[in-house]
Write a protein that holds these residues in place. Structure first.
Motif, PDB file in Angstrom:
ATOM      1  N   SER A  49      -0.830   4.470   2.049  1.00  0.00           N
ATOM      2  CA  SER A  49      -0.792   5.948   3.007  1.00  0.00           C
ATOM      3  C   SER A  49       0.317   6.460   2.135  1.00  0.00           C
ATOM      4  CB  SER A  49      -0.670   5.114   3.952  1.00  0.00           C
ATOM      5  OG  SER A  49      -1.779   4.649   4.583  1.00  0.00           O
ATOM      6  N   LEU A  52      -0.014   8.215  -0.761  1.00  0.00           N
ATOM      7  CA  LEU A  52      -0.408   8.939  -1.280  1.00  0.00           C
ATOM      8  C   LEU A  52       0.173  10.744  -0.143  1.00  0.00           C
ATOM      9  CD1 LEU A  52      -4.069   7.315  -0.398  1.00  0.00           C
ATOM     10  CD2 LEU A  52      -3.057   8.607  -2.602  1.00  0.00           C
ATOM     11  N   SER A  53       0.641   9.847   1.026  1.00  0.00           N
ATOM     12  CA  SER A  53       1.481  11.021   1.762  1.00  0.00           C
ATOM     13  C   SER A  53       2.537  11.955   0.866  1.00  0.00           C
ATOM     14  CB  SER A  53       2.135  10.333   2.766  1.00  0.00           C
ATOM     15  OG  SER A  53       3.564   9.599   2.782  1.00  0.00           O
ATOM     16  N   LEU A  55       2.616  11.755  -2.428  1.00  0.00           N
ATOM     17  CA  LEU A  55       2.021  12.771  -3.547  1.00  0.00           C
ATOM     18  C   LEU A  55       0.914  14.151  -3.214  1.00  0.00           C
ATOM     19  CD1 LEU A  55      -0.227   9.832  -5.077  1.00  0.00           C
ATOM     20  CD2 LEU A  55       2.265  10.802  -6.193  1.00  0.00           C
ATOM     21  N   ASN A  56       0.513  13.878  -2.106  1.00  0.00           N
ATOM     22  CA  ASN A  56      -0.131  15.140  -1.487  1.00  0.00           C
ATOM     23  C   ASN A  56       0.963  16.557  -1.144  1.00  0.00           C
ATOM     24  OD1 ASN A  56      -2.551  14.397  -1.488  1.00  0.00           O
ATOM     25  ND2 ASN A  56      -2.856  13.494   0.084  1.00  0.00           N
TER      26      ASN A  56
END
Length: 56
Positions: A49, A52-53, A55-56
């Motif tokens: 998580s 992914l946070s 990368l976004n």
């Protein structure tokens, strides 16, 4: 990203103390295995998580 750090720290601490927790309850090493698997899952999910946070 920092909100994922607290569960990781708690997971590591509980994993380190899993031997003592197992001895406190029954001492047959089954609880230790369950705790380690659960903590490992929490750590992996939180790390995914966090990545992914970022990368976004």
């Amino acid at each position: 990203m920092w909100k994922y750090l607290a569960p990781v720290i708690v997971g590591v601490i509980v994993a380190l103390l899993s031997e003592d927790i197992d001895k406190m309850f029954n001492g047959n090493k089954k609880l230790k295995k369950v705790i380690l698997v659960f903590c490992g899952g929490v750590i992996i999910i939180c790390m995914i998580s966090a990545v992914l946070s970022v990368l976004n």
